[in-house]
Design an enzyme around this catalytic site. Structure first.
Site, PDB file in Angstrom:
ATOM      1  CG  ASP A  37      47.803 126.964 133.751  1.00 47.95           C
ATOM      2  OD1 ASP A  37      48.241 125.814 133.530  1.00 47.95           O
ATOM      3  OD2 ASP A  37      48.473 128.008 133.606  1.00 47.95           O
ATOM      4  CB  ALA A  38      41.074 127.117 133.949  1.00 49.27           C
ATOM      5  CG  LEU A  87      80.893 122.441 139.998  1.00 48.95           C
ATOM      6  CD1 LEU A  87      79.894 122.845 138.926  1.00 48.95           C
ATOM      7  CD2 LEU A  87      81.344 120.996 139.787  1.00 48.95           C
ATOM      8  CD  GLU A 121      74.283 117.730 134.802  1.00 51.39           C
ATOM      9  OE1 GLU A 121      74.131 118.575 135.713  1.00 51.39           O
ATOM     10  OE2 GLU A 121      74.481 116.524 135.022  1.00 51.39           O
ATOM     11  CE  LYS A 123      78.967 126.904 137.962  1.00 51.56           C
ATOM     12  NZ  LYS A 123      78.332 128.048 138.579  1.00 51.56           N
ATOM     13  CG  ASP A 125      73.986 133.048 137.208  1.00 53.03           C
ATOM     14  OD1 ASP A 125      74.444 132.794 138.347  1.00 53.03           O
ATOM     15  OD2 ASP A 125      74.210 134.100 136.597  1.00 53.03           O
ATOM     16  NE  ARG A 144      78.284 125.146 147.764  1.00 49.75           N
ATOM     17  CZ  ARG A 144      79.288 125.990 147.913  1.00 49.75           C
ATOM     18  NH1 ARG A 144      79.055 127.264 148.094  1.00 49.75           N
ATOM     19  NH2 ARG A 144      80.531 125.557 147.884  1.00 49.75           N
ATOM     20  CE1 TYR A 233      73.664 120.561 141.618  1.00 49.13           C
ATOM     21  CE2 TYR A 233      72.461 122.376 140.610  1.00 49.13           C
ATOM     22  CZ  TYR A 233      73.282 121.898 141.608  1.00 49.13           C
ATOM     23  OH  TYR A 233      73.728 122.740 142.591  1.00 49.13           O
ATOM     24  CE  LYS A 298      76.958 118.092 137.488  1.00 45.70           C
ATOM     25  NZ  LYS A 298      75.574 118.027 137.945  1.00 45.70           N
ATOM     26  CE  LYS A 322      81.265 130.821 135.713  1.00 45.71           C
ATOM     27  NZ  LYS A 322      81.560 131.009 137.103  1.00 45.71           N
ATOM     28  CB  CYS A 416      70.451 168.553 114.626  1.00 44.51           C
ATOM     29  SG  CYS A 416      71.643 167.359 114.014  1.00 44.51           S
ATOM     30  CB  CYS A 419      73.174 170.110 110.893  1.00 44.68           C
ATOM     31  SG  CYS A 419      71.418 169.770 111.147  1.00 44.68           S
ATOM     32  CB  CYS A 434      68.186 166.100 112.847  1.00 44.37           C
ATOM     33  SG  CYS A 434      68.894 167.220 111.626  1.00 44.37           S
ATOM     34  CB  CYS A 440      71.829 167.070 108.926  1.00 45.56           C
ATOM     35  SG  CYS A 440      72.603 166.361 110.393  1.00 45.56           S
TER      36      CYS A 440
END
Ligand code: IVH
Length: 680
Positions: A37-38, A87, A121, A123, A125, A144, A233, A298, A322, A416, A419, A434, A440
Site C-alpha cells: 500500500d505504501a 429477482l 453466485e 446474493k 446485500d 437502480r 455480477y 442464473k 434466500k 445476587c 441467593c 455472586c 447459591c
C-alpha cells in the site's frame, strides 16, 4: 508553474498512470497485490505532484481523479437504456426445485438438453448500481431507482477504489454498461461504527444501510471517506462489441477488463448442485467478509436466457434463494441476570419473540456489564438482534432514535438475584460475581450441570431441565448426591416414568467408570478447561499426587501459569471440595491409570530456583530447559531446593541458599549442567 509540459513530464505522467492502473487491477480484480500500500501511495503522490504542476495533463481517468471537489445541489436522473430488473425470491428447497422444473420444461420445448447449467453466485446485500464505460473510460454511474430511472451517482461511484476508471484490454465494446452491488465489508462496517460512536456521531444500522447512505451523498468527498467496495455480477447495455455466450465466460471477461468479481461465483450443473452450493455458502456465511442474504442461480447460457424471457420485472432465467435473516428488530421487555457456575452474573435481555437466523429468539445474551454500558441497552429499547451461524443470539445494537421516554441505564445489582449474597466486580475485570459460592442455588445447579455434561462425567439422560428439577426439589445439592438417587424417588418427578427413572439410575451408575481428565474437568475448578485437565492428569498421574502438589509443583505443568496454579491448589485445599471428592470416591468413581507424559529426564526429582539475570538466556528459556530435563523449577528457596542458579545481581534468594548450604551454580556451571543432562 503551468503552461506546456515538457515531453519528459508527459511520459512520466503516463507511465505513472499505467503503473497505478496495473497495480489497482492486480489488487482489486485479481486479489493478488503486486506492491505494498505504501509503495502504491508513494506513486500516487508522485503523480498528484506532477499533475499539480501541470494541471493541463489531468484526465478524468487519472487515478488521482476519484474525488471531486464540489458537492451537487441535487442528483440528476439517469434513464436506464435497459431496465434494471429484480429477482424472484425462493425461501425453500421446494420453491427452488419448481423454478428448475419450469426452466427445464420451457427449454425442453426448444429442444435443449438437461440438466441445466447455472451460474451460482452469492446474493450480496448492498445497493444495486449501474456503471457505464465509453471507449473504456468510466462515464456514468447510476442507482437502480425504480428500475427504469435511477439517480446519477457518477461522482460517488468514482470514489470506490475497486471500480476501475479505465478498462484494460483491446476487445472492449464501445459502450459497456456493467451492473453490480456496492457494499460495505462487515469488518469495515464494524470499525466505521465503532469510530463513529467514539466521535459521538450517528452509526449505521447495518452494512446495507451504510452502503446506501454513503453512496447517496451529494458531497462525494464524504462518500470517499466511507470504506465501500463493489462486485460486478452482470452487464446492461452494450454497443459495438459482443459478449461471451455464457454468464461464466462473461464474468471472466469482466474480470479481465478490470472489474472485481465475487470469488465465490461458480458454474453448477442441475438443481442438486445448486442446493449443495446453497448449503456450502450457508455454512460459511458468517465467515464471509461481506453480508449476503441468499444466493442467486442464473441460467448460464445466453441463448437459453433469451428463450426463457421475462415476466413483469424479473427474468424467468434466474431466482434468488434466500437465507433466513441474521438480524431482526425487536423490543427488550426486561433484562435479567443469570448466575453461572462460577457465580458470574450474565445480563440477559428478554425479548419480544422474533424469528431470526432460522429460529424464534426470545432471549439474547448481553455478555457482561461493560458490554451493556458500551451498547447502552435499556429495558424498553428497540434493538437489532443478531444470530449468525451457530453463534448464540446477541443484541447487536440499540435503535436510539426509537428509545421511549423514561428509560434508565441498567445498573448492576448489589446482591445476587438468586441467593442475595453480595455481588463483587473488580475495577478492571469485566465480570461481576455472586460471592455465595455453593450456598447459591444457581451456582449449585450450574456446578451439577457442568459435572454431568458430555465432556465431563457424561451422564446420559441427565439433561439440564432434569437437573434443575432435582435441585429445585432439594433431592440433589451436590454432584455426589446423584449416586444416592433411587428409581422410586426419580419416578415421582414430572414427566418421568418408572422405566426412564430406572434407565437414568443405570446411566448414573455407569458414569462412575470415568477418566481422570474428565473428572478434573467436571469438578469445575476455575480456569481448568479440558486441555488443562488433561495436562494436569498427565503430569501428576494420580489424583493423590495432584492433591498433594503446591503451587510451584502445579506450575511445572506445561502451559499452567501462577494464576491457574493458585486456583488449582486453593480448590484442593478447600474443605468442602475435599469432602466432595471424598464422597465421589466413596460412591465408586474410578478411572484407569493414566500414562504420565514424557520420560522422567536426567534432572527428575531435582528442584531448581533461578535468581538474578543470566546473560545468555531469558529466565523463561532457562526454566523451559530445566523442565525439559525433568527438573522442577520453584520460585522460592527452601531446604528441599537442590540447586540455586544465580545470575548477575542475585539477591535475597542467593543469601538464603548460602545460609541453607544449598549448592549455587553460576551461569557457566549451569550451562555445563544443562549440556551434560541433554546428552545423557
Ligand atoms: S442479478 C435480472 N446477481 O439482488 C438479474 N443480483 O432482486 C438482476 N443482487 O437489485 C440481478 N447480488 O441488487 C444479481 N449476484 C447477484 C446479486 C444480485 C445481489 C441484488 C441486486 C438486485 C437484487 C435483485
Amino acid at each position: 508553474m503551468s503552461g506546456r509540459a515538457p515531453g519528459t513530464v508527459v511520459s512520466k505522467v503516463q507511465r505513472l498512470r499505467e503503473l497505478l492502473h496495473r497495480y489497482n487491477y492486480a489488487y482489486h480484480a485479481l486479489d493478488a497485490p503486486e506492491v505494498s500500500d505504501a509503495q502504491y501511495d508513494a506513486l500516487l503522490e508522485e503523480l498528484r505532484a506532477l499533475e499539480g504542476q501541470h494541471p493541463e495533463l489531468i484526465t478524468p481517468d487519472s487515478p488521482t481523479q476519484r474525488v471531486g471537489a464540489t458537492p451537487l445541489a441535487m442528483f440528476g436522473e439517469v434513464r436506464h437504456r435497459l431496465p434494471m430488473l429484480s429477482l424472484d425470491n425462493a425461501f425453500s428447497e421446494e420453491a427452488v426445485r419448481s423454478f428448475d422444473r419450469r426452466v427445464r420444461e420451457r427449454l425442453a420445448t426448444a429442444g435443449c438438453e438437461e440438466p441445466v447449467r447455472y451460474s451460482a453466485e452469492p446474493k450480496l446485500d448492498g445497493l444495486a448500481v449501474s456503471a457505464t464505460y465509453e471507449n473504456g473510460l468510466f462515464t456514468r454511474g447510476a442507482t437502480r431507482g425504480d428500475g427504469e430511472t435511477g439517480e446519477d451517482i457518477t461522482q460517488n461511484l468514482r470514489t470506490i477504489a475497486s471500480l476501475p476508471l479505465k478498462l484494460r484490454g483491446k476487445d472492449l465494446p464501445t459502450v459497456l454498461e456493467v451492473r453490480g452491488e456496492v457494499f460495505m465489508p462487515k469488518a469495515r462496517f464494524e470499525r466505521f461504527n465503532a469510530e463513529a460512536t467514539a466521535r459521538g456521531e450517528k452509526t449505521f444500522v447495518n452494512p446495507r444501510n451504510a452502503a446506501a447512505g454513503s453512496l447517496r451523498q451529494l458531497d462525494a468527498r464524504i462518500t470517499a471517506k466511507r470504506p465501500l467496495d463493489i462486485f460486478i455480477y452482470g452487464t446492461g447495455y452494450v454497443e459495438d462489441g459482443s459478449l461471451p455466450d455464457t454468464q461464466g465466460e462473461t464474468l471472466a471477461s469482466l474480470r479481465a477488463w478490470g472489474f472485481k468479481i465475487c470469488p465465490e461465483s461458480r458454474i453448477v450443473t442441475g438443481i442438486d448442485e445448486c442446493l449443495r452450493y446453497f448449503a456450502d455458502i450457508g455454512a460459511r456465511r458468517a465467515q464471509l467478509a461481506y453480508q449476503i442474504d441468499g444466493v442467486v442461480y442464473k441460467v448460464d447460457d445466453q441463448e437459453q436466457r433469451r428463450l426463457l424471457g421475462f415476466v413483469a420485472r424479473a427474468p424467468r432465467w434466474a431466482i434468488a434463494h434466500k437465507y433466513p435473516a441474521e438480524e431482526e428488530t425487536t423490543v427488550v421487555r426486561d433484562i435479567e441476570f443469570q448466575v453461572g457456575r462460577t457465580g458470574a452474573l450474565t445480563p440477559v435481555a428478554r425479548l419480544e419473540p422474533v424469528f431470526v437466523g432460522g429460529v424464534t429468539v426470545s432471549n439474547a445474551t448481553l455478555h457482561n456489564m461493560d458490554e451493556v454500558h458500551r451498547k447502552d441497552v435499556r429495558v424498553g429499547d428497540s434493538v437489532i438482534v443478531r444470530r449468525a451461524g451457530d453463534v448464540i443470539p446477541e443484541v447487536a445494537r440499540v435503535l436510539l432514535e426509537r428509545r421511549p421516554a423514561g428509560t434508565r441505564p441498567l445498573a448492576l445489582p448489589a446482591c445476587c438475584p438468586v441467593c442475595g449474597s453480595p455481588v463483587v466486580k473488580d475495577e478492571e475485570a469485566a465480570v461481576a460475581r455472586c460471592t455465595g459460592g455453593r450456598s447459591c442455588p444457581a451456582q449449585r445447579v450450574e456446578e451439577i450441570k457442568h459435572f454431568a455434561a458430555r465432556r465431563a462425567l457424561d451422564i446420559r439422560g441427565l439433561g439440564d431441565k432434569l437437573i434443575e428439577q432435582l435441585c429445585a426439589t432439594g433431592v440433589v445439592r451436590s454432584p455426589a448426591d446423584l449416586w444416592h438417587l433411587d428409581a422410586a424417588a426419580l419416578a415421582e418427578l414430572e414427566r418421568m416414568g418408572e422405566k426412564s427413572a430406572q434407565k437414568l439410575v443405570k446411566a448414573i451408575h455407569a458414569a462412575r467408570a470415568t477418566t481422570l481428565p474428565r473428572l478434573l474437568y467436571g469438578l469445575g475448578i476455575r480456569d481448568v478447561g479440558e486441555a488443562t485437565a488433561l495436562a494436569l492428569a498427565q503430569h501428576f498421574g494420580t489424583l493423590q499426587a495432584l492433591q498433594a502438589a503446591d503451587e510451584d509443583g502445579v506450575q511445572q505443568v506445561p502451559d499452567v501459569g501462577p494464576v491457574v496454579a493458585a486456583n488449582v491448589v486453593a480448590w484442593f485445599r478447600d474443605t468442602e471440595n475435599r469432602r466432595l471428592l471424598h464422597r465421589l470416591l466413596e460412591a465408586g468413581l474410578h478411572w484407569p491409570p493414566i500414562q504420565r507424559s514424557g520420560n522422567p529426564g536426567p534432572l527428575a526429582g531435582k528442584t531448581f530456583v533461578l535468581t538474578g539475570t543470566l546473560s545468555g538466556m531469558t529466565r523463561e528459556a532457562a526454566q523451559a530447559a530445566l523442565q525439559r530435563a525433568g527438573a522442577r523449577v520453584s520460585g522460592s528457596v527452601s531446604s528441599k531446593t537442590s540447586y540455586v542458579v544465580a545470575g548477575a545481581e542475585a539477591g535475597s534468594k542467593l543469601k538464603k541458599a548460602q545460609s541453607l548450604s544449598i549448592p549455587v551454580l553460576d551461569e557457566p556451571a549451569f550451562l555445563d549442567l544443562l549440556k551434560s543432562s541433554s546428552r545423557s
